[in-house]
Write a protein that holds these residues in place. Structure first.
Motif, PDB file in Angstrom:
ATOM      1  N   LEU A   1     -36.985  48.400  16.601  1.00  0.00           N
ATOM      2  CA  LEU A   1     -36.769  48.751  18.016  1.00  0.00           C
ATOM      3  C   LEU A   1     -38.027  48.474  18.833  1.00  0.00           C
ATOM      4  O   LEU A   1     -37.971  47.954  19.944  1.00  0.00           O
TER       5      LEU A   1
ATOM      6  N   LYS B   1     -24.477  58.352   4.712  1.00  0.00           N
ATOM      7  CA  LYS B   1     -25.840  58.217   5.246  1.00  0.00           C
ATOM      8  C   LYS B   1     -26.368  59.588   5.676  1.00  0.00           C
ATOM      9  O   LYS B   1     -25.784  60.217   6.563  1.00  0.00           O
TER      10      LYS B   1
ATOM     11  N   TYR C   1     -20.090  57.645  13.295  1.00  0.00           N
ATOM     12  CA  TYR C   1     -20.068  59.079  13.588  1.00  0.00           C
ATOM     13  C   TYR C   1     -18.600  59.465  13.599  1.00  0.00           C
ATOM     14  O   TYR C   1     -17.799  58.845  14.322  1.00  0.00           O
TER      15      TYR C   1
ATOM     16  N   THR D   1     -22.307  58.729   8.809  1.00  0.00           N
ATOM     17  CA  THR D   1     -23.466  59.624   8.994  1.00  0.00           C
ATOM     18  C   THR D   1     -23.047  61.075   8.754  1.00  0.00           C
ATOM     19  O   THR D   1     -22.108  61.565   9.377  1.00  0.00           O
TER      20      THR D   1
ATOM     21  N   THR E   1     -31.438  49.328  10.083  1.00  0.00           N
ATOM     22  CA  THR E   1     -30.526  50.475  10.107  1.00  0.00           C
ATOM     23  C   THR E   1     -30.020  50.740  11.529  1.00  0.00           C
ATOM     24  O   THR E   1     -30.517  50.161  12.503  1.00  0.00           O
TER      25      THR E   1
ATOM     26  N   SER F   1     -31.654  60.076   3.469  1.00  0.00           N
ATOM     27  CA  SER F   1     -32.212  59.914   4.820  1.00  0.00           C
ATOM     28  C   SER F   1     -32.238  61.255   5.534  1.00  0.00           C
ATOM     29  O   SER F   1     -31.348  62.090   5.342  1.00  0.00           O
TER      30      SER F   1
ATOM     31  N   GLY G   1     -33.735  51.061   4.509  1.00  0.00           N
ATOM     32  CA  GLY G   1     -33.394  50.895   5.920  1.00  0.00           C
ATOM     33  C   GLY G   1     -34.639  51.074   6.785  1.00  0.00           C
ATOM     34  O   GLY G   1     -35.481  51.932   6.511  1.00  0.00           O
ATOM     35  N   ILE G   2     -34.758  50.247   7.814  1.00  0.00           N
ATOM     36  CA  ILE G   2     -35.890  50.370   8.737  1.00  0.00           C
ATOM     37  C   ILE G   2     -35.339  50.484  10.158  1.00  0.00           C
ATOM     38  O   ILE G   2     -34.497  49.678  10.566  1.00  0.00           O
TER      39      ILE G   2
ATOM     40  N   GLN H   1     -22.223  51.832  11.161  1.00  0.00           N
ATOM     41  CA  GLN H   1     -22.553  53.259  11.020  1.00  0.00           C
ATOM     42  C   GLN H   1     -21.527  54.058  11.807  1.00  0.00           C
ATOM     43  O   GLN H   1     -21.321  53.827  13.008  1.00  0.00           O
TER      44      GLN H   1
ATOM     45  N   GLY I   1     -39.655  56.244   7.750  1.00  0.00           N
ATOM     46  CA  GLY I   1     -41.105  56.110   7.600  1.00  0.00           C
ATOM     47  C   GLY I   1     -41.579  54.842   6.930  1.00  0.00           C
ATOM     48  O   GLY I   1     -42.779  54.699   6.676  1.00  0.00           O
TER      49      GLY I   1
HETATM   50  C1  LIG Z   1     -33.887  55.867  18.447  1.00  0.00           C
HETATM   51  C2  LIG Z   1     -33.111  56.171  17.203  1.00  0.00           C
HETATM   52  C3  LIG Z   1     -31.735  56.271  17.272  1.00  0.00           C
HETATM   53  C4  LIG Z   1     -30.994  56.536  16.132  1.00  0.00           C
HETATM   54  N1  LIG Z   1     -29.639  56.579  16.212  1.00  0.00           N
HETATM   55  C5  LIG Z   1     -28.914  56.796  15.102  1.00  0.00           C
HETATM   56  C6  LIG Z   1     -27.498  56.821  15.167  1.00  0.00           C
HETATM   57  O1  LIG Z   1     -26.897  56.644  16.236  1.00  0.00           O
HETATM   58  N2  LIG Z   1     -26.798  57.045  14.021  1.00  0.00           N
HETATM   59  C7  LIG Z   1     -27.433  57.253  12.812  1.00  0.00           C
HETATM   60  O2  LIG Z   1     -26.772  57.449  11.797  1.00  0.00           O
HETATM   61  N3  LIG Z   1     -28.787  57.227  12.737  1.00  0.00           N
HETATM   62  C8  LIG Z   1     -29.530  57.002  13.827  1.00  0.00           C
HETATM   63  N4  LIG Z   1     -30.893  56.978  13.739  1.00  0.00           N
HETATM   64  C9  LIG Z   1     -31.535  57.150  12.422  1.00  0.00           C
HETATM   65  C10 LIG Z   1     -31.784  55.797  11.744  1.00  0.00           C
HETATM   66  O3  LIG Z   1     -30.583  55.217  11.317  1.00  0.00           O
HETATM   67  C11 LIG Z   1     -32.686  55.950  10.518  1.00  0.00           C
HETATM   68  O4  LIG Z   1     -32.200  56.960   9.689  1.00  0.00           O
HETATM   69  C12 LIG Z   1     -34.146  56.223  10.912  1.00  0.00           C
HETATM   70  O5  LIG Z   1     -34.484  55.541  12.092  1.00  0.00           O
HETATM   71  C13 LIG Z   1     -35.094  55.788   9.816  1.00  0.00           C
HETATM   72  O6  LIG Z   1     -36.395  56.127  10.146  1.00  0.00           O
HETATM   73  P1  LIG Z   1     -37.471  55.111  10.784  1.00  0.00           P
HETATM   74  O7  LIG Z   1     -37.144  55.032  12.232  1.00  0.00           O
HETATM   75  O8  LIG Z   1     -38.772  55.785  10.501  1.00  0.00           O
HETATM   76  O9  LIG Z   1     -37.336  53.776  10.077  1.00  0.00           O
HETATM   77  C14 LIG Z   1     -31.660  56.726  14.877  1.00  0.00           C
HETATM   78  C15 LIG Z   1     -33.045  56.644  14.826  1.00  0.00           C
HETATM   79  C16 LIG Z   1     -33.768  56.362  15.965  1.00  0.00           C
HETATM   80  C17 LIG Z   1     -35.270  56.260  15.858  1.00  0.00           C
END
Ligand SMILES: Cc1cc2nc3c(=O)[nH]c(=O)nc-3n(C[C@H](O)[C@H](O)[C@H](O)COP(=O)(O)O)c2cc1C
Length: 501
Positions: free
Chosen positions: A427, A340, A243, A269, A186, A362, A421-422, A241, A402
């Motif tokens: 990362l 999303k 914004y 999003t 993701t 999400s 999605g993960i 994705q 999660g």
């Molecule tokens: C460091 C970080 C940055 C993220 N940046 C975005 C982003 O720019 N746009 C977005 O829609 N979601 C963003 N997310 C959310 C992720 O797309 C996703 O919903 C989330 O990481 C899922 O949870 P998990 O980290 O437990 O797998 C971000 C999440 C993290 C941890």
């Protein structure tokens, strides 16, 4: 063309110039808005910050986001003067940083990494403090962040036996595109905080393992760099994705650029009109030293810089975005549209009404609304209603948040998700071990999928349904938590006292 000695004069918070790639910018007014805090910019006030800048930002960031008059021209050529921008490299390292560098040398070999939590543990030790804080943080008390993980532990399996489980096939289609697995990478912002190659590292690993990547709007590499990294011969699948910018012309341009570059789907999003308060992240940007002490008066005058930073990164995101805009998106693009950040049944039903191709249940990985429910719980509410209304085949449903084990993925698929999605685990794998780490993380999940599907008595993900699940306890939000997770979870900190003068 200002000379270096001219630039050097603009070295403070009231008058701050910096040099990036030989170009001079006046960033004085931008200081309080910098998402990374103003302290880091002030360190380079009147100097060249190219090296530090490029570690995090796409090359075109300043020209894109600063007003044109803030660009002051190129540094005067033939200047004999030395710039002091790289001075930072020679700064004395504090104890914490020395320990981190030493731990990087002693990192466990990849062969000793058995699960996704292991990556998180190693990353927490070897990543730069601020990068770790940005990736790992959730909003407020991080209750939703933890709940995302714990909710999966309230679902147990009802496996079937005496079935021929010799051949296991967990491949699937996501929005009609082939994927070797029912999960995707993701979108997560600022990939270069974890690795110099940032999102490109994820692109390469996705190709190797035939996994779909969702490219973020706020990537560290430029959009073009990420799509160029893709394997063209095999037409590697990437989603984007989005914004949504208050200036719709900018948004339209981004969408057109996605189409031109063969992006296969647009994930809009919808859960972030303002960024959540992520305290781990906020606290990490404030370093306690004597120079900060005199700033306290200013802080107390009601200038909350950390909030300003959160607002700044989200300031271009349109807070007015609403359901009617979906009609506009459907007019301007033929790309499949997926929302999303859906968090309840009513919005999922509205999404179907507005004719989108999919939704991601999400809560942004627990980074937005504290006390948002876990996606797996929302999914369990939603599917029976969609089935009853005969809408379950109308759109594809994805979930994230999660997911740390293949058993989590299988639970989501059994409940009706098309894919999962993960975010953070990839990362962390990237930050600690680069490409090899991400590939290994994906392979670990594949191994777990094979084993779990055999033990559940299914050969393909299509055979999974809710009959394989015991959901009795799902809505009963109590969990003692698991040991491994407890060990790697980093508790929020309390404020630090000032050092002795
Ligand atoms: C460091 C970080 C940055 C993220 N940046 C975005 C982003 O720019 N746009 C977005 O829609 N979601 C963003 N997310 C959310 C992720 O797309 C996703 O919903 C989330 O990481 C899922 O949870 P998990 O980290 O437990 O797998 C971000 C999440 C993290 C941890």
């Amino acid at each position: 063309m200002p000379s270096i000695s001219e630039v050097k004069k603009h070295d403070n918070a009231n008058d701050c110039w910096v040099i990036v790639n030989n170009k001079i910018y006046d960033v004085t007014e931008f200081l309080p808005e910098h998402p990374g805090g103003q302290k880091i910019i002030l360190k380079f006030a009147g100097k060249d910050c190219t090296k530090k800048f490029e570690q995090i930002h796409p090359p075109d960031t300043l020209d894109k986001y600063l007003a044109p008059e803030k660009y002051l021209g190129e540094v005067e050529q033939n200047s004999d003067e030395e710039d002091e921008g790289e001075e930072e490299e020679e700064e004395e390292l504090d104890e914490e940083e020395k320990q981190r560098l030493e731990l990087i040398e002693r990192k466990p070999p990849l062969s000793q990494i058995y699960n996704l939590n292991d990556f998180e543990y190693v990353a927490s030790k070897v990543m730069e403090k601020q990068a770790w804080a940005y990736y790992s943080s959730g909003c407020d008390d991080e209750i939703t962040l933890r709940e995302n993980h714990f909710a999966y532990q309230r679902i147990f399996f009802k496996p079937r036996v005496l079935r021929n489980v010799t051949n296991i096939d967990f491949s699937t289609e996501i929005l009609g595109f082939k994927s070797s697995v029912p999960f995707y990478v993701t979108a997560t912002a600022l990939g270069k905080l974890g690795h110099p190659d940032g999102e490109k590292c994820l692109t390469r690993a996705c190709f190797k393992e035939n996994v779909i990547q969702m490219v973020p709007t706020l990537s560290s590499c430029s959009f073009q760099e990420i799509v160029d990294e893709r394997n063209k011969e095999k037409d590697q699948t990437q989603f984007f994705q989005l914004y949504v910018n208050s200036d719709r012309k900018i948004t339209q341009k981004i969408v057109e650029n996605c189409e031109k570059n063969n992006i296969k789907a647009l994930f809009i999003t919808v859960d972030a009109p303002q960024l959540g308060r992520r305290e781990k992240d906020m606290r990490s940007k404030y370093t306690l030293d004597a120079s900060n002490i005199q700033n306290d008066v200013e802080e107390d005058e009601g200038i909350d810089r950390s909030q300003g930073a959160a607002r700044a990164i989200s300031s271009f995101i349109d807070t007015g975005l609403n359901w009617e805009d979906i009609k506009w998106f459907k007019k301007i693009t033929k790309l499949p549209i997926i929302l999303k950040g859906i968090q309840c049944v009513d919005d999922a039903l509205l999404a179907i009404e507005y004719g989108v191709e999919g939704i991601v249940l999400s809560n942004h990985g627990g980074r937005q609304l504290e006390f948002a429910r876990s996606s797996i719980e929302v999914l369990a509410d939603l599917m029976p209603i969609l089935k009853q209304k005969k809408l379950d085949k109308k759109i594809e449903i994805f979930i994230d948040g999660g997911v740390r084990r293949a058993s989590d993925i299988l639970k989501a698929i059994a409940l009706g998700a098309k894919g999962v999605g993960i975010g953070r685990p990839f990362l962390y794998a990237m930050s600690a071990y680069g490409d090899d780490g991400v590939v290994k993380a994906m392979r670990i999940l594949k191994d777990e999928l094979t084993m779990n599907m055999r033990l559940l008595g299914v050969n393909t993900v299509g055979e999974l349904n809710e009959n394989y699940l015991d959901l009795l306890n799902l809505h009963n939000r109590f969990s003692s938590g698991d040991q491994l997770f407890q060990q790697v979870y980093e508790p929020l900190k309390l404020p630090a006292f000032k050092p002795k003068l």
